[in-house]
Enzyme design. Structure first.
Site, PDB file in Angstrom:
ATOM      1  N   LYS A 286       3.851   9.047   9.121  1.00 24.40           N
ATOM      2  CA  LYS A 286       3.572   8.531  10.420  1.00 24.40           C
ATOM      3  C   LYS A 286       4.455   8.935  11.535  1.00 24.40           C
ATOM      4  CE  LYS A 286       0.585   5.137   8.539  1.00 24.40           C
ATOM      5  NZ  LYS A 286       0.580   4.372   7.176  1.00 24.40           N
TER       6      LYS A 286
ATOM      7  N   ASP B 144       9.374   2.673   0.299  1.00 27.74           N
ATOM      8  CA  ASP B 144       8.174   3.523   0.739  1.00 27.74           C
ATOM      9  C   ASP B 144       8.391   3.124   2.324  1.00 27.74           C
ATOM     10  OD1 ASP B 144       6.053   4.485   2.027  1.00 27.74           O
ATOM     11  OD2 ASP B 144       4.467   3.259   0.690  1.00 27.74           O
TER      12      ASP B 144
ATOM     13  N   TYR C 286       0.845  -1.383  -0.060  1.00 23.97           N
ATOM     14  CA  TYR C 286      -0.163  -0.060   0.171  1.00 23.97           C
ATOM     15  C   TYR C 286       0.824   1.279  -0.163  1.00 23.97           C
ATOM     16  CZ  TYR C 286      -3.495   3.428   1.526  1.00 23.97           C
ATOM     17  OH  TYR C 286      -4.420   4.495   1.901  1.00 23.97           O
TER      18      TYR C 286
HETATM   19  C1  LIG Z   1       0.063   4.909   5.801  1.00 17.88           C
HETATM   20  C2  LIG Z   1       0.935   4.459   4.551  1.00 17.88           C
HETATM   21  C3  LIG Z   1       0.700   5.284   3.489  1.00 17.88           C
HETATM   22  C4  LIG Z   1      -0.148   6.534   3.225  1.00 17.88           C
HETATM   23  O1  LIG Z   1       0.081   7.500   4.279  1.00 17.88           O
HETATM   24  P1  LIG Z   1      -1.272   8.399   4.646  1.00 17.88           P
HETATM   25  O2  LIG Z   1      -0.635   9.550   5.643  1.00 17.88           O
HETATM   26  O3  LIG Z   1      -2.217   7.522   5.232  1.00 17.88           O
HETATM   27  O4  LIG Z   1      -1.654   9.096   3.543  1.00 17.88           O
HETATM   28  C5  LIG Z   1       1.684   5.214   2.180  1.00 17.88           C
HETATM   29  N1  LIG Z   1       2.571   4.135   2.305  1.00 17.88           N
HETATM   30  C6  LIG Z   1       2.525   3.167   3.375  1.00 17.88           C
HETATM   31  C7  LIG Z   1       3.676   2.171   3.441  1.00 17.88           C
HETATM   32  C8  LIG Z   1       1.786   3.284   4.700  1.00 17.88           C
HETATM   33  O5  LIG Z   1       1.906   2.542   5.640  1.00 17.88           O
END
Ligand SMILES: *Cc1c(COP(=O)(O)O)cnc(C)c1O
Length: 433
Positions: A270, A242, A147
């Site tokens: 995060k 990511d 994701y």
């Molecule tokens: C949470 C997450 C996102 C998206 O971040 P948001 O702040 O929710 O837009 C993208 N990549 C990874 C791996 C994530 O865990």
């Protein structure tokens, strides 16, 4: 099924559903995967939160990752309050963003420059735009089950809330928008090599969660990640890690440090925001110089790098560092593993703890831990539902989906972990009868 929400949560959610789709601001919060009514929360402190009915819970979600020190850590709150007292956002450079950028670039392998945004979604979207601008190539590769936020071209075989919706993608995303996105399975070197050696010259970037944590926790073999690095390099394709979840959670240098692999670009979110809306992307200077105002790749944000969010992130990272956070979180993770192992072994079906550092996933399926989305047994959702509700009734909050990771913070103590162990043992016992 026992619905865990109290009368005030239930009444508020009825109001919410009238004015907000599903009553929520983000889909997985709606409990669709586990049934029942979501708790409406009013406060948090350390490893616990309290709902509007006054019931307390041990929190293993931690706002889906940002709260690595726990709720309302005094250092973070002080930074937010002190900064906000002098203005929240200026739409102009501020010292806090420069300090946070210095912290990130001095921490993460190969990160020479960074730019701030307000979410992980914006970070991955922008990193891919830089990759396309820098290479002059259009195609990107992602892995099924990873994701990367909800940008159109990345909502293909994505994990997170989409897993439990049983949909490979999203309505509202035109076919044409995802035509440049190629999806590969994780854990399969040959498919990767075949693709990059054949079509590499058309592929701008490969994006991956080096520790895929949005579709269970699909720990990758180091050899797979190493192959990814050598093959992308050979093809002139950029590698984007990511690290929105893993960055500054698993180590100061994220998964890149742990695996000893330096990506060309990386994305964060995060943990770096201390519970405020923050994302960042960055990498080599020669790539980042393609961004406006230096280059032709446009990217902007009204609240990007605002003083309050930057101060919160800085405070969290500095406290984490000062308290030897990464070492202590690994110890807490090990302790969790030791406590849960016998309980999971005695479950009435295949069950195991998948863990790296302070990220964990209770996998309720037979056989070895899955390493790809294709190896996940979707029927685990049926086994998870009663376990989730039994724990919630007992004051323990796991993610409301069988396929979301759990998070530990520095505020989690042995007593918290033992309560999880005891409640889980009781829930398995109840599932057996
Ligand atoms: C949470 C997450 C996102 C998206 O971040 P948001 O702040 O929710 O837009 C993208 N990549 C990874 C791996 C994530 O865990």
């Amino acid at each position: 099924m026992d619905l865990s929400a109290g009368p005030k949560s239930t009444a508020l959610m009825a109001r919410a559903e009238r004015v907000m789709p599903g009553g929520v601001s983000s889909p997985v919060r709606a409990f669709r995967a586990v049934g029942g009514t979501p708790l409406v929360l009013r406060s948090g402190s350390g490893a616990e939160f309290e709902d509007v009915d006054g019931k307390r819970y041990i929190d293993f979600v931690c706002s889906w990752g940002p709260l690595i020190l726990g709720h309302a850590h005094p250092d973070v709150i002080r930074a937010i309050v002190d900064t906000a007292a002098h203005g929240t956002s200026f739409g102009a450079p501020c010292e806090q963003e420069i300090e946070l950028a210095e912290y990130l670039t001095s921490s993460y392998p190969g990160l020479e420059q960074a730019r701030f945004v307000s979410s992980g979604t914006e970070a991955t979207m922008s990193a891919i735009r830089v990759a396309r601008g820098a290479t002059g190539r259009d195609k990107i590769v992602k892995f099924s089950g990873c994701y990367h936020g909800h940008a159109d071209h990345l909502l293909v075989a994505a994990g997170s809330g989409l897993v439990t919706f049983g949909r490979p993608s999203s309505a509202g995303v035109p076919e044409a928008f995802v035509r440049e996105t190629i999806v590969l399975p994780l854990d399969d070197e040959q498919r990767l090599i075949d693709l990059l050696r054949r079509d590499g010259d058309k592929i701008a970037a490969v994006i991956i969660e080096p520790v895929p944590a949005n579709n269970g926790l699909l720990l990758q073999r180091p050899e797979f990640l190493a192959t990814l690095r050598t093959e992308t390099e050979r093809a002139g394709t950029l590698l984007i890690f990511d690290e929105v979840i893993s960055g500054f959670r698993l180590a100061r240098g994220g998964a890149a440090e742990i695996f000893g692999i330096t990506p060309d670009l990386a994305t964060f979110g995060k943990v770096i925001g201390g519970g405020m809306p923050v994302g960042a992307f960055g990498g080599r200077r020669d790539l980042m110089k393609n961004l406006a105002p230096l280059g032709g790749v446009y990217q902007a944000g009204t609240l990007s790098g605002n003083a309050v969010a930057m101060a919160a992130g800085l405070a969290q990272l500095r406290t984490l560092e000062r308290e030897k956070g990464w070492t202590r979180l690994e110890e807490t993770g090990r302790q969790l593993e030791a406590l849960l192992k016998p309980v999971l072994a005695a479950a009435p079906y295949g069950a195991q703890l998948v863990r790296i550092g302070s990220l964990f996933w209770i996998s309720l399926q037979d056989g070895p831990a899955p390493r790809s989305a294709e190896a996940i047994d979707s029927t685990a959702a049926d086994r998870y539902r009663p376990i989730f509700h039994a724990l919630l009734d007992g004051g323990i909050a796991l993610a409301p989906s069988a396929f979301e990771a759990g998070f530990l913070s520095l505020a989690h103590t042995t007593a918290h972990l033992e309560r999880l162990r005891d409640s889980l043992a009781a829930a398995f016992e109840a599932a057996r009868t």
